[in-house]
Design an enzyme around this catalytic site. Structure first.
Site, short mmCIF file in Angstrom:
data_model
loop_
_atom_site.label_atom_id
_atom_site.label_comp_id
_atom_site.label_asym_id
_atom_site.label_seq_id
_atom_site.Cartn_x
_atom_site.Cartn_y
_atom_site.Cartn_z
N GLY A 10 21.75 30.86 15.62
CA GLY A 10 20.94 29.96 16.45
C GLY A 10 21.55 28.56 16.45
N ARG A 72 23.29 37.32 18.29
CA ARG A 72 23.07 38.77 18.36
C ARG A 72 24.39 39.54 18.24
NH1 ARG A 72 18.50 37.57 17.54
NH2 ARG A 72 16.97 36.91 19.07
N ASP A 111 23.12 32.12 7.53
CA ASP A 111 23.43 33.19 6.57
C ASP A 111 24.11 34.38 7.23
OD1 ASP A 111 21.12 33.80 7.92
OD2 ASP A 111 19.97 34.43 6.16
N GLY A 112 23.65 34.76 8.43
CA GLY A 112 24.27 35.90 9.12
C GLY A 112 25.72 35.61 9.44
N THR A 133 21.65 25.35 9.60
CA THR A 133 20.41 25.97 10.04
C THR A 133 19.27 24.98 9.85
OG1 THR A 133 18.69 27.63 9.62
CG2 THR A 133 20.17 27.20 7.79
N ILE A 134 18.38 24.97 10.81
CA ILE A 134 17.20 24.12 10.65
C ILE A 134 16.35 24.63 9.50
CG2 ILE A 134 17.14 23.42 13.07
CD1 ILE A 134 14.64 25.31 13.35
N ASP A 135 16.51 25.92 9.14
CA ASP A 135 15.64 26.53 8.13
C ASP A 135 15.93 26.04 6.71
OD1 ASP A 135 14.74 27.96 10.29
OD2 ASP A 135 15.77 29.82 9.76
N ASP A 137 17.77 27.33 4.52
CA ASP A 137 17.58 28.45 3.58
C ASP A 137 18.89 29.09 3.12
OD1 ASP A 137 18.29 29.60 5.97
OD2 ASP A 137 16.78 31.17 5.92
N ARG A 179 11.65 31.00 9.51
CA ARG A 179 11.81 32.40 9.13
C ARG A 179 11.13 32.71 7.82
NH1 ARG A 179 17.64 34.86 9.69
NH2 ARG A 179 18.02 33.04 8.44
O1 F6P Z 1 17.20 30.58 11.96
C1 F6P Z 1 16.76 29.54 12.77
C2 F6P Z 1 15.59 29.95 13.57
O2 F6P Z 1 15.30 28.82 14.32
C3 F6P Z 1 14.37 30.47 12.81
O3 F6P Z 1 13.63 29.44 12.23
C4 F6P Z 1 13.66 31.22 13.89
O4 F6P Z 1 12.83 32.23 13.39
C5 F6P Z 1 14.76 31.80 14.68
O5 F6P Z 1 15.88 30.97 14.50
C6 F6P Z 1 14.49 31.93 16.16
O6 F6P Z 1 15.61 32.47 16.78
P1 F6P Z 1 15.66 32.79 18.34
O7 F6P Z 1 16.25 31.58 19.00
O8 F6P Z 1 16.54 33.97 18.43
O9 F6P Z 1 14.26 33.04 18.80
#
Ligand code: F6P
Length: 354
Positions: A10, A72, A111-112, A133-135, A137, A179
């Site tokens: 993302g 993806r 992470d992915g 990542t904004i998360d 994590d 997440r």
């Molecule tokens: O990993 C970053 C993140 O923004 C998560 O916080 C969130 O669940 C996910 O990506 C959303 O991804 P997408 O843009 O595929 O909906």
């Protein structure tokens, strides 16, 4: 030297700042930088272009990524639209890197992407990882860039939701991303003066949250609840918006706030409403903190490439920019640990943590 750079997973604020820093820092030493489009998909499909200093001028403060991204695509497990077993197409991607004449790859991702980068490194492509990542994590780094910008969005949203909640004496739920980790909700909730903060790491009791809101209601107060998308009641599963079989991230989360809203409403006299911040947390310009962190990470990645220290990921360790083995990051994540200082602060203020 010719160095590829890609952004995978993302998007998040600060990606362009890294691309700019990598390009400028490598170009200082005469290396050519090759921008790969749409993450690992571009490596597979041969989509890239040379990046010159002029290409990265003026992008420091720009959100998103000028290279595009894809969350993806895993070249080691590609699924066709027709379904079926995933195919390993990594050899094709490695062939493409050879055709381009890449001596190294800087992979910027979560992470992915770090797990994929690690596999490419093991397959013979010299890789350096940059955590985003904004998360917040990712394992073994104290911070990822993008997180501070997302927290700023949450804080501003809570400021806005608080005034309307107070005016109507409502219970207002605000759902954040993150997440399976609660960092955004925890820091954002504290920054935005939430009354309750609900995290994936601490399953909540609906009765406890309802009692907390009811007590405030009895005092004529509204209640602002910051709830992570991965938060859930004890004994309840995650709120899943969609299942994406074959994707590196097979669950699209969403609906945690709405689910709690429905559980709380029958137990309260005041109206319970919810808002989902969604991708507003990922878009837009990075904060000054994220611009600087992303720039430091980009410079550190260029340095690792120049020193030919491959198979490493740049990491923030305290105040210092260090690096860790990609192998140690792949397949791991970092959650809010029990007893964390921010949980303690929230408890000390009398916030409800579920
Ligand atoms: O990993 C970053 C993140 O923004 C998560 O916080 C969130 O669940 C996910 O990506 C959303 O991804 P997408 O843009 O595929 O909906």
């Amino acid at each position: 030297m010719k160095v590829g750079v890609l952004t995978g997973g993302g998007d998040c604020p600060g990606l362009n700042a890294v691309i700019r820093a990598v390009t400028l820092a490598l170009q200082q030493h005469g290396a050519a930088v090759w921008g790969i489009e749409q993450g690992f998909r571009g490596l597979l499909e041969g989509r890239g272009r040379e990046l010159h200093p002029a290409d990265v001028a003026g992008i420091l403060a720009e959100g998103g990524t000028i290279l595009g991204t894809d969350n993806r695509c895993d070249p080691f497990a590609m699924r066709s639209d027709a379904g079926g077993e995933p195919a390993d197409r990594s050899a094709q991607a490695l062939g493409q890197a050879r055709d381009w004449g890449l001596d190294a790859l800087v992979a910027i991702g979560g992470d992915g992407s770090m797990a994929i980068a690690h596999r490419f490194h093991e397959a013979g492509l010299p890789v350096v990882g940059v955590p985003k990542t904004i998360d917040n994590d990712l394992a073994l780094t104290d911070r990822t860039f993008g997180f501070d910008s997302a927290v700023a969005v949450v804080a501003e949203a809570l400021d806005r939701l608080a005034t309307t909640a107070r005016s109507h004496r409502r219970v207002m739920l605000c759902e954040t991303m993150g997440r399976y980790a609660g960092w955004i909700a925890l820091e954002g909730g504290l920054a935005g003066a939430a009354d309750a903060i609900l995290l994936p790491e601490r399953p909540y009791e609906v009765a406890a949250v309802a009692a907390f809101c009811a007590a405030r209601e009895a005092r004529g107060l509204s209640t602002l609840i910051c709830i992570a998308e991965g938060a859930h009641a004890a004994g309840e599963g995650l709120a899943v918006r969609a299942r994406l079989p074959g994707s590196p991230d097979p669950l699209r989360l969403g609906g945690a706030a709405e689910r709690l809203q429905q559980a709380l409403q029958p137990q309260l006299a005041s109206e319970v409403r919810s808002a989902v911040l969604g991708h507003t947390q990922r878009g837009g310009t990075p904060t000054a903190y994220d611009r600087v962190l992303a720039t430091r990470f980009g410079v550190a990645a260029a340095e690792l490439v120049r020193q030919r220290r491959f198979g490493r990921m740049v990491a923030l360790q305290g105040d210092a920019c260090g690096d860790v083995a990609l192998a140690d990051v792949a397949g791991r994540s970092r959650n809010v640990p029990e007893g964390h200082a921010l949980l303690h602060a929230a408890q000390a203020l009398g916030l409800c943590l579920g």
